[in-house]
Design a protein around this motif. Structure first.
Motif, PDB file in Angstrom:
ATOM      1  N   LEU A 122       0.849  -1.187   0.000  1.00 54.52           N
ATOM      2  CA  LEU A 122       0.000   0.000   0.000  1.00 54.52           C
ATOM      3  C   LEU A 122       0.885   1.237   0.000  1.00 54.52           C
ATOM      4  O   LEU A 122       1.830   1.340   0.792  1.00 54.52           O
ATOM      5  CB  LEU A 122      -0.884   0.048   1.241  1.00 54.52           C
ATOM      6  N   ILE A 123       0.565   2.189  -0.836  1.00 53.37           N
ATOM      7  CA  ILE A 123       1.279   3.465  -0.869  1.00 53.37           C
ATOM      8  C   ILE A 123       0.240   4.561  -0.685  1.00 53.37           C
ATOM      9  O   ILE A 123      -0.690   4.681  -1.481  1.00 53.37           O
ATOM     10  CB  ILE A 123       2.043   3.652  -2.192  1.00 53.37           C
ATOM     11  N   SER A 124       0.387   5.358   0.375  1.00 56.22           N
ATOM     12  CA  SER A 124      -0.555   6.450   0.631  1.00 56.22           C
ATOM     13  C   SER A 124       0.160   7.783   0.439  1.00 56.22           C
ATOM     14  O   SER A 124       1.370   7.886   0.618  1.00 56.22           O
ATOM     15  CB  SER A 124      -1.150   6.340   2.030  1.00 56.22           C
ATOM     16  N   PHE A 125      -0.630   8.806   0.113  1.00 55.60           N
ATOM     17  CA  PHE A 125      -0.090  10.106  -0.250  1.00 55.60           C
ATOM     18  C   PHE A 125      -0.565  11.175   0.714  1.00 55.60           C
ATOM     19  O   PHE A 125      -1.594  11.026   1.374  1.00 55.60           O
ATOM     20  CB  PHE A 125      -0.503  10.450  -1.682  1.00 55.60           C
ATOM     21  N   LYS A 126       0.158  12.271   0.774  1.00 55.79           N
ATOM     22  CA  LYS A 126      -0.140  13.327   1.741  1.00 55.79           C
ATOM     23  C   LYS A 126      -1.411  14.082   1.411  1.00 55.79           C
ATOM     24  O   LYS A 126      -2.207  14.373   2.282  1.00 55.79           O
ATOM     25  CB  LYS A 126       1.039  14.303   1.831  1.00 55.79           C
ATOM     26  N   ARG A 128      -3.881  13.208  -0.807  1.00 57.16           N
ATOM     27  CA  ARG A 128      -4.923  12.402  -1.427  1.00 57.16           C
ATOM     28  C   ARG A 128      -5.449  11.401  -0.420  1.00 57.16           C
ATOM     29  O   ARG A 128      -4.704  10.904   0.409  1.00 57.16           O
ATOM     30  CB  ARG A 128      -4.363  11.651  -2.634  1.00 57.16           C
ATOM     31  N   ARG A 129      -6.718  11.082  -0.528  1.00 53.68           N
ATOM     32  CA  ARG A 129      -7.316  10.104   0.376  1.00 53.68           C
ATOM     33  C   ARG A 129      -7.091   8.679  -0.102  1.00 53.68           C
ATOM     34  O   ARG A 129      -7.089   7.755   0.678  1.00 53.68           O
ATOM     35  CB  ARG A 129      -8.814  10.343   0.490  1.00 53.68           C
ATOM     36  N   THR A 130      -6.944   8.504  -1.412  1.00 55.94           N
ATOM     37  CA  THR A 130      -6.824   7.161  -1.956  1.00 55.94           C
ATOM     38  C   THR A 130      -5.419   6.607  -1.742  1.00 55.94           C
ATOM     39  O   THR A 130      -4.465   7.344  -1.532  1.00 55.94           O
ATOM     40  CB  THR A 130      -7.126   7.159  -3.460  1.00 55.94           C
ATOM     41  N   LYS A 131      -5.340   5.287  -1.785  1.00 56.78           N
ATOM     42  CA  LYS A 131      -4.062   4.597  -1.686  1.00 56.78           C
ATOM     43  C   LYS A 131      -3.870   3.749  -2.932  1.00 56.78           C
ATOM     44  O   LYS A 131      -4.837   3.278  -3.522  1.00 56.78           O
ATOM     45  CB  LYS A 131      -4.051   3.677  -0.465  1.00 56.78           C
ATOM     46  N   TRP A 132      -2.617   3.590  -3.315  1.00 56.23           N
ATOM     47  CA  TRP A 132      -2.310   2.660  -4.388  1.00 56.23           C
ATOM     48  C   TRP A 132      -2.121   1.298  -3.760  1.00 56.23           C
ATOM     49  O   TRP A 132      -1.352   1.138  -2.800  1.00 56.23           O
ATOM     50  CB  TRP A 132      -1.041   3.062  -5.101  1.00 56.23           C
ATOM     51  N   VAL A 133      -2.779   0.287  -4.299  1.00 57.42           N
ATOM     52  CA  VAL A 133      -2.671  -1.076  -3.804  1.00 57.42           C
ATOM     53  C   VAL A 133      -2.071  -1.928  -4.912  1.00 57.42           C
ATOM     54  O   VAL A 133      -2.598  -1.966  -6.022  1.00 57.42           O
ATOM     55  CB  VAL A 133      -4.048  -1.635  -3.390  1.00 57.42           C
ATOM     56  N   PHE A 134      -0.994  -2.602  -4.605  1.00 61.83           N
ATOM     57  CA  PHE A 134      -0.345  -3.516  -5.539  1.00 61.83           C
ATOM     58  C   PHE A 134      -0.396  -4.900  -4.906  1.00 61.83           C
ATOM     59  O   PHE A 134       0.332  -5.184  -3.967  1.00 61.83           O
ATOM     60  CB  PHE A 134       1.096  -3.099  -5.807  1.00 61.83           C
ATOM     61  N   ALA A 135      -1.287  -5.746  -5.415  1.00 68.06           N
ATOM     62  CA  ALA A 135      -1.535  -7.045  -4.799  1.00 68.06           C
ATOM     63  C   ALA A 135      -1.051  -8.172  -5.689  1.00 68.06           C
ATOM     64  O   ALA A 135      -1.176  -8.121  -6.913  1.00 68.06           O
ATOM     65  CB  ALA A 135      -3.018  -7.216  -4.504  1.00 68.06           C
ATOM     66  N   LYS A 136      -0.526  -9.196  -5.035  1.00 68.87           N
ATOM     67  CA  LYS A 136      -0.096 -10.377  -5.760  1.00 68.87           C
ATOM     68  C   LYS A 136      -1.295 -11.190  -6.227  1.00 68.87           C
ATOM     69  O   LYS A 136      -1.281 -11.770  -7.301  1.00 68.87           O
ATOM     70  CB  LYS A 136       0.800 -11.229  -4.864  1.00 68.87           C
ATOM     71  N   SER A 137      -2.366 -11.207  -5.440  1.00 66.79           N
ATOM     72  CA  SER A 137      -3.522 -12.034  -5.790  1.00 66.79           C
ATOM     73  C   SER A 137      -4.366 -11.417  -6.903  1.00 66.79           C
ATOM     74  O   SER A 137      -4.951 -12.141  -7.689  1.00 66.79           O
ATOM     75  CB  SER A 137      -4.384 -12.256  -4.554  1.00 66.79           C
ATOM     76  N   ILE A 138      -4.449 -10.106  -6.994  1.00 62.82           N
ATOM     77  CA  ILE A 138      -5.315  -9.469  -7.988  1.00 62.82           C
ATOM     78  C   ILE A 138      -4.563  -9.213  -9.292  1.00 62.82           C
ATOM     79  O   ILE A 138      -5.036  -9.555 -10.366  1.00 62.82           O
ATOM     80  CB  ILE A 138      -5.898  -8.150  -7.442  1.00 62.82           C
ATOM     81  N   ASN A 139      -3.407  -8.611  -9.228  1.00 64.32           N
ATOM     82  CA  ASN A 139      -2.695  -8.200 -10.444  1.00 64.32           C
ATOM     83  C   ASN A 139      -1.377  -8.922 -10.660  1.00 64.32           C
ATOM     84  O   ASN A 139      -0.599  -8.518 -11.513  1.00 64.32           O
ATOM     85  CB  ASN A 139      -2.443  -6.693 -10.433  1.00 64.32           C
ATOM     86  N   ARG A 140      -1.099  -9.943  -9.887  1.00 63.94           N
ATOM     87  CA  ARG A 140       0.096 -10.776 -10.078  1.00 63.94           C
ATOM     88  C   ARG A 140       1.392  -9.973 -10.076  1.00 63.94           C
ATOM     89  O   ARG A 140       2.290 -10.205 -10.871  1.00 63.94           O
ATOM     90  CB  ARG A 140      -0.009 -11.590 -11.372  1.00 63.94           C
TER      91      ARG A 140
END
Length: 169
Positions: A122-126, A128-140
């Protein structure tokens, strides 16, 4: 055009470029300062192809040009998002990724936290409310390799790092 007029234009151009030279192109370096981590998108393409199949069978009695266009467009979007791989690019002082067809990039001072877990990042920003999610199960995504590079990135740029992995990273 008269020759005198052409010469005056050329003279003005020479004077203009003497005062305002064109910027020189940067040399391409072999040693790039960033690293790519590619994933594979399955969820969105399967959704678009399923919508295409659903619309092909459910609206088959209303055959017109718009019907064919709708079926082909959803199927084309599914193929497009399957072929277009999602990625995370980690540089010395920035990270970037592709979000629904456009590239989004953030500098290190805009990043609030980087959270590492088993199977996802998870990468969150100062600002912005949203987070970037990089998952092994969803996007390999290769999450273990990403975690190693993001630890280096966080220590180099003094970004808060939350490491909740059970492995030795």
């Amino acid at each position: 055009m008269a020759n005198s007029f052409k010469k005056s234009i050329q003279k003005n151009q020479k004077e203009y470029y003497a005062k305002n030279p064109k910027p020189k192109a940067k040399k391409k370096t072999e040693n790039l300062d960033w690293k790519y981590f590619y994933g594979r998108s399955y969820v969105l393409p399967v959704l678009f192809i399923a919508i295409s199949i659903f619309s092909a069978f459910s609206f088959s009695n209303q055959v017109n040009n718009f019907y064919y266009f709708t079926v082909a467009a959803y199927f084309g979007l599914g193929i497009y998002y399957f072929v277009k791989k999602p990625y995370l690019r980690v540089g010395k002082d920035f990270i970037s990724t592709r979000r629904l067809g456009y590239d989004k990039s953030f500098e290190a001072d805009q990043i609030k936290t980087i959270e590492l877990y088993d199977g996802y990042v998870l990468i969150s920003f100062k600002k912005r409310r949203t987070k970037w999610v990089f998952a092994k199960s969803i996007n390999r995504y290769p999450v273990e390799d990403m975690a190693i590079e993001l630890i280096k990135f966080a220590s180099l740029n003094k970004v808060e790092l939350i490491n909740e992995t059970k492995g030795n990273i």
